[in-house]
Design a protein around this motif. Sequence first.
Motif, PDB file in Angstrom:
ATOM      1  N   GLY A  24       0.793  -1.222   0.000  1.00 14.89           N
ATOM      2  CA  GLY A  24       0.000   0.000   0.000  1.00 14.89           C
ATOM      3  C   GLY A  24       0.822   1.267   0.000  1.00 14.89           C
ATOM      4  N   GLY A  25       2.102   1.134   0.240  1.00 13.47           N
ATOM      5  CA  GLY A  25       2.980   2.289   0.278  1.00 13.47           C
ATOM      6  C   GLY A  25       3.430   2.734  -1.105  1.00 13.47           C
ATOM      7  N   SER A  26       4.293   3.743  -1.117  1.00 14.10           N
ATOM      8  CA  SER A  26       4.764   4.325  -2.373  1.00 14.10           C
ATOM      9  C   SER A  26       6.277   4.481  -2.362  1.00 14.10           C
ATOM     10  N   LEU A  27       6.835   4.470  -3.552  1.00 14.01           N
ATOM     11  CA  LEU A  27       8.243   4.781  -3.759  1.00 14.01           C
ATOM     12  C   LEU A  27       8.365   5.520  -5.084  1.00 14.01           C
ATOM     13  N   ARG A  28       9.399   6.352  -5.189  1.00 14.99           N
ATOM     14  CA  ARG A  28       9.699   6.988  -6.460  1.00 14.99           C
ATOM     15  C   ARG A  28      11.125   6.642  -6.857  1.00 14.99           C
TER      16      ARG A  28
ATOM     17  N   SER B 137       0.004  -5.113 -15.152  1.00 17.16           N
ATOM     18  CA  SER B 137       0.153  -5.344 -13.711  1.00 17.16           C
ATOM     19  C   SER B 137       0.398  -4.046 -12.932  1.00 17.16           C
ATOM     20  N   VAL B 138       0.842  -2.987 -13.617  1.00 14.57           N
ATOM     21  CA  VAL B 138       1.126  -1.738 -12.902  1.00 14.57           C
ATOM     22  C   VAL B 138       0.246  -0.582 -13.365  1.00 14.57           C
ATOM     23  N   LYS B 139      -0.522  -0.798 -14.408  1.00  9.70           N
ATOM     24  CA  LYS B 139      -1.358   0.272 -14.956  1.00  9.70           C
ATOM     25  C   LYS B 139      -2.310   0.794 -13.883  1.00  9.70           C
ATOM     26  N   GLY B 140      -2.360   2.104 -13.769  1.00  5.88           N
ATOM     27  CA  GLY B 140      -3.210   2.726 -12.762  1.00  5.88           C
ATOM     28  C   GLY B 140      -2.530   2.924 -11.422  1.00  5.88           C
ATOM     29  N   ARG B 141      -1.378   2.298 -11.229  1.00  2.00           N
ATOM     30  CA  ARG B 141      -0.651   2.447  -9.962  1.00  2.00           C
ATOM     31  C   ARG B 141       0.687   3.160 -10.161  1.00  2.00           C
ATOM     32  N   PHE B 142       1.307   2.952 -11.304  1.00  2.00           N
ATOM     33  CA  PHE B 142       2.621   3.542 -11.587  1.00  2.00           C
ATOM     34  C   PHE B 142       2.476   4.647 -12.623  1.00  2.00           C
ATOM     35  N   THR B 143       3.277   5.680 -12.481  1.00  2.00           N
ATOM     36  CA  THR B 143       3.338   6.748 -13.480  1.00  2.00           C
ATOM     37  C   THR B 143       4.783   7.121 -13.749  1.00  2.00           C
ATOM     38  N   MET B 144       5.011   7.747 -14.884  1.00  2.00           N
ATOM     39  CA  MET B 144       6.349   8.199 -15.253  1.00  2.00           C
ATOM     40  C   MET B 144       6.342   9.710 -15.425  1.00  2.00           C
ATOM     41  N   SER B 145       7.456  10.316 -15.095  1.00  2.00           N
ATOM     42  CA  SER B 145       7.627  11.744 -15.327  1.00  2.00           C
ATOM     43  C   SER B 145       9.105  12.012 -15.563  1.00  2.00           C
ATOM     44  N   ARG B 146       9.416  13.229 -15.986  1.00  2.00           N
ATOM     45  CA  ARG B 146      10.817  13.534 -16.272  1.00  2.00           C
ATOM     46  C   ARG B 146      11.178  14.933 -15.821  1.00  2.00           C
TER      47      ARG B 146
ATOM     48  N   LEU C 268       9.992   7.058 -11.926  1.00  2.00           N
ATOM     49  CA  LEU C 268       8.904   6.080 -11.883  1.00  2.00           C
ATOM     50  C   LEU C 268       8.253   6.190 -10.513  1.00  2.00           C
ATOM     51  N   GLN C 269       7.060   6.750 -10.484  1.00  2.00           N
ATOM     52  CA  GLN C 269       6.296   6.853  -9.244  1.00  2.00           C
ATOM     53  C   GLN C 269       5.470   5.598  -9.074  1.00  2.00           C
ATOM     54  N   MET C 270       5.678   4.906  -7.971  1.00  2.00           N
ATOM     55  CA  MET C 270       5.001   3.637  -7.734  1.00  2.00           C
ATOM     56  C   MET C 270       4.107   3.782  -6.505  1.00  2.00           C
ATOM     57  N   ASN C 271       2.816   3.684  -6.716  1.00  2.00           N
ATOM     58  CA  ASN C 271       1.840   3.795  -5.640  1.00  2.00           C
ATOM     59  C   ASN C 271       1.121   2.471  -5.432  1.00  2.00           C
TER      60      ASN C 271
END
Length: 124
Positions: free
Chosen positions: A15-19, A63-72, A81-84
């Motif tokens: 349930g946590g997040s990492l970037r 498997s990660v769609k909707g939970r992970f996003t990318m930015s630059r 890579l933002q992982m929620n």
Amino acid sequence: QVQLVESGGGAVQAGGSLRLSCAASGRTFSTYTIGWFRQAPGKEREFVSAVSWSSGNTYFSDSVKGRFTMSRHNAQNTEYLQMNSLKPEDTAVYYCAVDIGLGDPTKVYEYDYWGQGTQVTVSS
């Protein structure tokens, strides 16, 4: 030549997040594809996400769609890579990679340069 350095991995509870960060140096890659892959113990390296720096198109595994996003951060030549909503099954070593040939962004073999990887561990 392109050098890639990942950082930001660690241990979190479900349930946590990492970037994660992928800092690039060497040749500029404004027209390349940046991808994230992961590899769990005993498993093959698998596609996570990718972005075309020229078109801005993004790609995510189901498997990660909707939970992970990318930015630059263009000025710092860094991709994030933002992982929620992390799950135990997200546990793996995460790698960033650059494809200069603009091939299939989901395929490991298309990528020309790889970082050393960063460990992500998600506990239940």
